[in-house]
Design a protein around this motif. Structure first.
Motif, PDB file in Angstrom:
ATOM      1  N   ILE A 150     -98.104   5.143 -25.889  1.00 46.96           N
ATOM      2  CA  ILE A 150     -97.043   4.465 -26.656  1.00 46.96           C
ATOM      3  C   ILE A 150     -97.577   3.969 -28.000  1.00 46.96           C
ATOM      4  CG2 ILE A 150     -95.551   2.430 -26.692  1.00 46.96           C
ATOM      5  CD1 ILE A 150     -95.414   2.708 -23.592  1.00 46.96           C
TER       6      ILE A 150
ATOM      7  N   VAL B 225     -86.911   2.891 -26.640  1.00 44.82           N
ATOM      8  CA  VAL B 225     -88.372   2.879 -26.586  1.00 44.82           C
ATOM      9  C   VAL B 225     -88.840   1.596 -25.906  1.00 44.82           C
ATOM     10  CG1 VAL B 225     -88.551   4.234 -28.716  1.00 44.82           C
ATOM     11  CG2 VAL B 225     -88.653   1.759 -28.844  1.00 44.82           C
TER      12      VAL B 225
ATOM     13  N   ALA C 192     -93.295  -1.077 -28.439  1.00 43.08           N
ATOM     14  CA  ALA C 192     -93.091  -0.117 -29.530  1.00 43.08           C
ATOM     15  C   ALA C 192     -91.903  -0.517 -30.393  1.00 43.08           C
ATOM     16  CB  ALA C 192     -92.887   1.284 -28.958  1.00 43.08           C
ATOM     17  N   ALA C 193     -90.814  -0.975 -29.758  1.00 44.11           N
ATOM     18  CA  ALA C 193     -89.647  -1.415 -30.527  1.00 44.11           C
ATOM     19  C   ALA C 193     -90.013  -2.598 -31.416  1.00 44.11           C
ATOM     20  CB  ALA C 193     -88.514  -1.804 -29.579  1.00 44.11           C
TER      21      ALA C 193
ATOM     22  N   LEU D  81     -89.159   7.807 -28.641  1.00 39.73           N
ATOM     23  CA  LEU D  81     -90.244   7.386 -29.532  1.00 39.73           C
ATOM     24  C   LEU D  81     -90.919   8.564 -30.227  1.00 39.73           C
ATOM     25  CD1 LEU D  81     -92.017   5.182 -30.743  1.00 39.73           C
ATOM     26  CD2 LEU D  81     -93.480   5.328 -28.708  1.00 39.73           C
TER      27      LEU D  81
ATOM     28  N   ALA E   4     -96.715   5.214 -31.767  1.00 45.96           N
ATOM     29  CA  ALA E   4     -96.115   4.265 -32.721  1.00 45.96           C
ATOM     30  C   ALA E   4     -96.963   4.141 -33.978  1.00 45.96           C
ATOM     31  CB  ALA E   4     -95.950   2.898 -32.057  1.00 45.96           C
TER      32      ALA E   4
END
Length: 585
Positions: A395, A445, A449-450, A112, A399
């Motif tokens: 995270i 990730v 986040a994905a 990430l 992002a």
């Protein structure tokens, strides 16, 4: 050191709870303070090498100092409209971006932050890229300032979700787990399913669904419920690959089961503007269908391997089931009453539930616990809450860099155009391209986040092709979860296989068969949009759920419980036809 950790944890928890009761706090105050409170839990952890410890201290001091400067200077910065003034502010911007990237790297590894770093490089130098994928360039003070001193980039709406909503529900889950609620989940599941054929596996399915609804993490789910269910299945003669697969698949379902959905529900609220309660209503039937498919698969395996029920003497007595169930039933009831009965916001209702769960930390199944036991539970709740809130903060804030760059440079629009052209303007090819992107991103990730990255670039294309906003978001979120059980990177499978001592690839192949609903149900949501319209058209939603449930049962029976290739293909084909055939009216 222990006292310092407790003080920091108590400060973090008190800050986030206080935000809910304190009224309006400027975003450029609350969001930088959120980062400042999270950094020590990411950069200063036990077991570091001397070099990591020294660099962690330096980065913590710099990151906390820069975050506090933004919070203290918020009035002045709001008048700058995201434009840095002078080398001092530029240095602070560089420090913030660097610390966030390193914090994310230490929290979850390279992928990430590497994507975020590439996004930053694109924002800085993309004007030198020829053709469609270059951009016109943004002045450095404006580019860095938009990311670090304005309500975009690091302090954007995504971070706001982490501060105001996700943190509260994570604290709620941590307090519940520190008490007897986890045992209550296990006891209720054992009482409900322990007497059935393949009972230990079904207990794993139910307990993982219960626990996952508050933990929102497949890995945490495997580690916690698996510590109890995996040995139980092994004692009853379950093949190791099956026991580990059941736990991995059931635990992965926790991330699609309301209320938490791995923090995805709250991020979805911000990105779609759909109320939290509406997202819960939309997500609940698909999640139940997933567990139905797993249940049918367990039945098929139970018949194949003649798996026994849990012995009567190993099942919890009724009194223990009733008493321990209260430890999660009371806070959950208060949460639901606050949201639906009193009309409070989800985070305010969660605060009330936290207070109830906190009070229950002082009791156990026998009554009032000892002072030492209660103090240990409070400590465990605070430390777990601080670590989990900080992990999610690392995270989401990282992002947010990617989302900020996509917005500043217009790259998101260009990728959307690429998806539209690559799919030939047709919905189903675009869905398959998006699913592939979600699977690849999800390997590297965390799910949330994905989901955020994929929906940012693919969501507009899917909407342009006629997909409803919430359909698109739920589709992307489900496919971002595929990597928990799909090789080559399948986190839940790795953990379960390691705990039971089985080859991970064998576990993964069994898990894919058992959890095939994870691949089919998102597509079924597109073919049967009424499934996620429980709040608007409950009759149609339940009819769609019945239709899809029958199809999933046929496919699961064919995939696992049927011998002979021709019969398997026939069952799979019949199931798919039921799922994707339009209703007759």
């Amino acid at each position: 050191m222990r006292i310092l950790s407790l003080l920091l944890a108590a400060g973090l928890v008190a800050f986030h709870l206080g935000l809910i009761f304190s009224g309006l706090v400027p975003n450029l105050v609350s969001r930088p303070l959120h980062l400042a409170l999270a950094l020590p839990w990411i950069l200063l952890v036990a077991g570091q090498s001397p070099a990591m410890r020294i660099s962690g201290i330096a980065l913590t001091v710099l990151g906390v100092g820069a975050s506090l400067w933004v919070a203290l200077s918020h009035d002045r910065l709001s008048d700058q409209y995201g434009f840095l003034e002078g080398p001092g502010q530029t240095a602070i911007a560089v420090i913030l971006l660097g610390v966030v990237l390193e914090a994310a790297r230490r929290a979850i590894g390279w992928p990430l932050p590497l994507v975020a770093a590439i996004a930053l490089l694109y924002g800085l130098f993309g004007q030198h890229i020829p053709g469609e994928f270059g951009h016109s360039g943004t002045p450095l003070p404006s580019f860095l300032g938009t990311l670090t001193i304005a309500e975009g980039g690091l302090w954007g709406s995504l971070t706001g979700v982490s501060v105001n909503v996700v943190a509260i529900f994570v604290i709620f889950g941590a307090v519940l787990n520190a008490g007897e609620a986890g045992q209550g989940f296990m006891n209720l599941a054992a009482a409900a399913a322990g007497r059935l054929k393949g009972g230990a596996a079904k207990v794993s399915v139910l307990s993982s669904a219960f626990f996952g609804s508050i933990s929102g993490s497949a890995s945490a789910n495997v580690a916690s419920t698996g510590a109890i269910t995996l040995p139980a299945m092994t004692r009853l003669g379950y093949p190791k690959r099956l026991a580990a697969a059941v736990e991995a698949v059931a635990s992965s379902g926790g991330q699609i089961m309301p209320p938490l959905m791995g923090a995805g529900a709250f991020v979805m609220v911000e990105l779609t503007g759909v109320p939290y309660t509406a997202i819960m209503a939309a997500a609940v039937l698909p999640a139940l269908l997933y567990f139905l498919a797993v249940w049918v698969g367990v039945n098929a395996y139970a018949a194949r391997f003649d798996l026994r029920a849990i012995a009567v003497e190993d099942r919890p007595p009724l009194r223990d089931v009733l008493v321990t169930s209260a430890f999660f039933a009371v806070p959950f009831a208060l949460l639901l009453w606050g949201m639906f009965g009193l009309g409070f916001t989800p985070q305010y209702a969660a605060c009330l539930a936290i207070l109830a769960a906190f009070a229950l930390l002082f009791f156990d199944a026998q009554g009032l616990g000892s002072l030492r036991q209660s103090a240990g539970r409070v400590e465990a709740a605070l430390l777990a809450a601080a670590r989990q809130v900080s992990m999610i903060a690392a995270i989401i804030i990282c992002a947010s860099i990617i989302i900020g760059v996509l917005s500043i440079t217009g790259l998101g629009v260009k990728i959307t155009s690429l998806i539209l052209s690559g799919s030939g303007g047709m919905l189903w090819p675009a869905l398959l391209l998006t699913a592939l992107a979600c699977l690849i991103l999800g390997m590297e990730v965390p799910t949330t986040a994905a989901y955020v990255i994929c929906i940012s670039v693919a969501g507009p294309a899917l909407n342009t092709l006629g997909l409803d906003l919430l359909q698109a978001h739920l589709f992307v979120f489900w496919f971002a979860l595929l990597s928990t059980i799909t090789p080559p990177v399948c986190g839940a499978v790795f953990i379960a296989a390691g705990m039971i001592g089985e080859n991970w690839l064998r576990v993964a192949l069994t898990a894919m068969a058992l959890g095939f609903g994870l691949y089919i149900i998102p597509l079924a949501m597109i073919a049967n949009p009424g499934l996620i319209a429980l709040a608007e058209t409950p009759g149609l939603a339940l009819l769609n759920a019945l239709q899809i449930g029958i199809g999933l049962a046929l496919m699961s029976s064919g995939l696992i419980g049927t011998r002979g290739r021709a019969r398997q293909v026939a069952m799979l084909g019949a199931g798919a036809a039921v799922i994707f055939a339009p209703l007759a009216f």
